[in-house]
Design an enzyme around this catalytic site. Sequence first.
Site, PDB file in Angstrom:
ATOM      1  CB  SER A  92       6.850  57.390 -25.609  1.00  0.00           C
ATOM      2  OG  SER A  92       6.010  57.298 -26.950  1.00  0.00           O
ATOM      3  CG  HIS A 125       2.021  56.621 -31.164  1.00  0.00           C
ATOM      4  ND1 HIS A 125       2.102  57.343 -30.074  1.00  0.00           N
ATOM      5  CD2 HIS A 125       3.048  56.512 -31.881  1.00  0.00           C
ATOM      6  CE1 HIS A 125       3.416  57.214 -29.966  1.00  0.00           C
ATOM      7  NE2 HIS A 125       4.211  56.743 -30.863  1.00  0.00           N
ATOM      8  CG  MET A 129       0.716  64.918 -27.474  1.00  0.00           C
ATOM      9  SD  MET A 129      -0.830  64.221 -27.649  1.00  0.00           S
ATOM     10  CE  MET A 129      -1.688  65.450 -27.262  1.00  0.00           C
TER      11      MET A 129
HETATM   12  P1  AMP Z   1       7.214  56.999 -32.230  1.00  0.00           P
HETATM   13  O1  AMP Z   1       6.196  56.090 -31.719  1.00  0.00           O
HETATM   14  O2  AMP Z   1       7.868  57.815 -31.781  1.00  0.00           O
HETATM   15  O3  AMP Z   1       8.595  56.576 -33.699  1.00  0.00           O
HETATM   16  O4  AMP Z   1       6.719  57.558 -33.426  1.00  0.00           O
HETATM   17  C1  AMP Z   1       5.537  56.802 -34.384  1.00  0.00           C
HETATM   18  C2  AMP Z   1       5.470  57.468 -35.253  1.00  0.00           C
HETATM   19  O5  AMP Z   1       4.405  59.183 -34.580  1.00  0.00           O
HETATM   20  C3  AMP Z   1       6.232  58.896 -35.927  1.00  0.00           C
HETATM   21  O6  AMP Z   1       5.511  58.623 -37.689  1.00  0.00           O
HETATM   22  C4  AMP Z   1       6.237  60.063 -35.402  1.00  0.00           C
HETATM   23  O7  AMP Z   1       6.383  61.239 -35.849  1.00  0.00           O
HETATM   24  C5  AMP Z   1       4.065  60.295 -34.931  1.00  0.00           C
HETATM   25  N1  AMP Z   1       4.382  60.962 -33.754  1.00  0.00           N
HETATM   26  C6  AMP Z   1       4.680  60.524 -32.564  1.00  0.00           C
HETATM   27  N2  AMP Z   1       4.740  61.881 -31.893  1.00  0.00           N
HETATM   28  C7  AMP Z   1       3.767  62.922 -32.954  1.00  0.00           C
HETATM   29  C8  AMP Z   1       3.305  63.700 -32.726  1.00  0.00           C
HETATM   30  N3  AMP Z   1       3.189  64.642 -31.225  1.00  0.00           N
HETATM   31  N4  AMP Z   1       2.361  64.428 -34.126  1.00  0.00           N
HETATM   32  C9  AMP Z   1       2.659  63.666 -34.803  1.00  0.00           C
HETATM   33  N5  AMP Z   1       2.640  62.791 -35.380  1.00  0.00           N
HETATM   34  C10 AMP Z   1       3.508  62.439 -33.884  1.00  0.00           C
END
Ligand code: AMP
Length: 311
Positions: A186, A37, A184
């Site tokens: 959550s 993030h 990575m």
């Molecule tokens: P999320 O909170 O999991 O819905 O993710 C929010 C944003 O962060 C999305 O665009 C995900 O693709 C990005 N994201 C989550 N994990 C990663 C990661 N390990 N590397 C790059 N972007 C990430």
Amino acid sequence: MKRLEHADDLRGLLDEARADGRRVGFVPTMGYFHEGHRSLLRAARAADDLVVCSVFVNPLQFGAGEDLDRYPRDPEGDARIAEAEGVDVLFVPSVEEMYGERCVTTVRVGELSEVLCGESRPTHFHGVATVCTKLFSIVGPCRAYFGKKDFQQLAVVRRAVSDLSMPVEVVGCPLVREPDGLAMSSRNEYLEPEEREAATVLFRALREGVATVEAGERDPATLRRVVANVVTAEPLVRLEYAEVVRTRDLRPPRAIEGDVLVAVAGRVGTARLIDNVTLAVQGDRVTADLGVSGGEGAGDPPGPPEVRPRA
Ligand code: AMP
């Protein structure tokens, strides 16, 4: 940093900013921030004048029996990180604010939503496309940052933006990994120590796949088998899929040539984890994009509008 809960307040503030000539960068998330993030927030901070980040655990993208109720949350920690990364506005709407009493309109991106993760999560990408359309409608013209960790999500959102003529420039950012290669997420929070160790098999399998292509293999079925075999050798991980598709339409290629995505999904304990690499193959020349390590290049601005794979 301003913290807003209401769509109208956010819309008003951003309309004013744009009227003053400021460019808006937007990072939609479900919170529980990690380096992935943060890398998106930094990319937006480096390229745009006003950075908005939303934290919204979107019920619409969770299927029945999935982890909506236990999805990890840390509103205070997220606010601290957002502030430290220079976010100007943190948008934290409630479910009622986003969907009212009843929302009967949804956005479905055909074809792209049905393959890969769409097979086991048939409504997931409709939820993603719907919430992103709503958020883009509230935020207005902006550059929106998404991680390649969720490659299919990025493809679905790009397609929705294009098909529905939304005034949004979608920027794909590098996948950020732990030092041992685990992507990575959550959801890594769900892993017990032994499972956390076992989960690295997804990355090891993808690396093995890359090595196989670098050694000259061009048959998608063989590549799929190589990746799947590495994952299934790890008893704590249940493979959901190992797939090879073209990046442009997520359809299976006849041979490994051009831009292809190698994607895996598996269950480790109670967590469902995904990972991927992209390959650019031109004859003998193979360039793999395995992402970046959270410690090193995560803060590099990806450079709009299109992020080129790293060699
Ligand atoms: P999320 O909170 O999991 O819905 O993710 C929010 C944003 O962060 C999305 O665009 C995900 O693709 C990005 N994201 C989550 N994990 C990663 C990661 N390990 N590397 C790059 N972007 C990430």
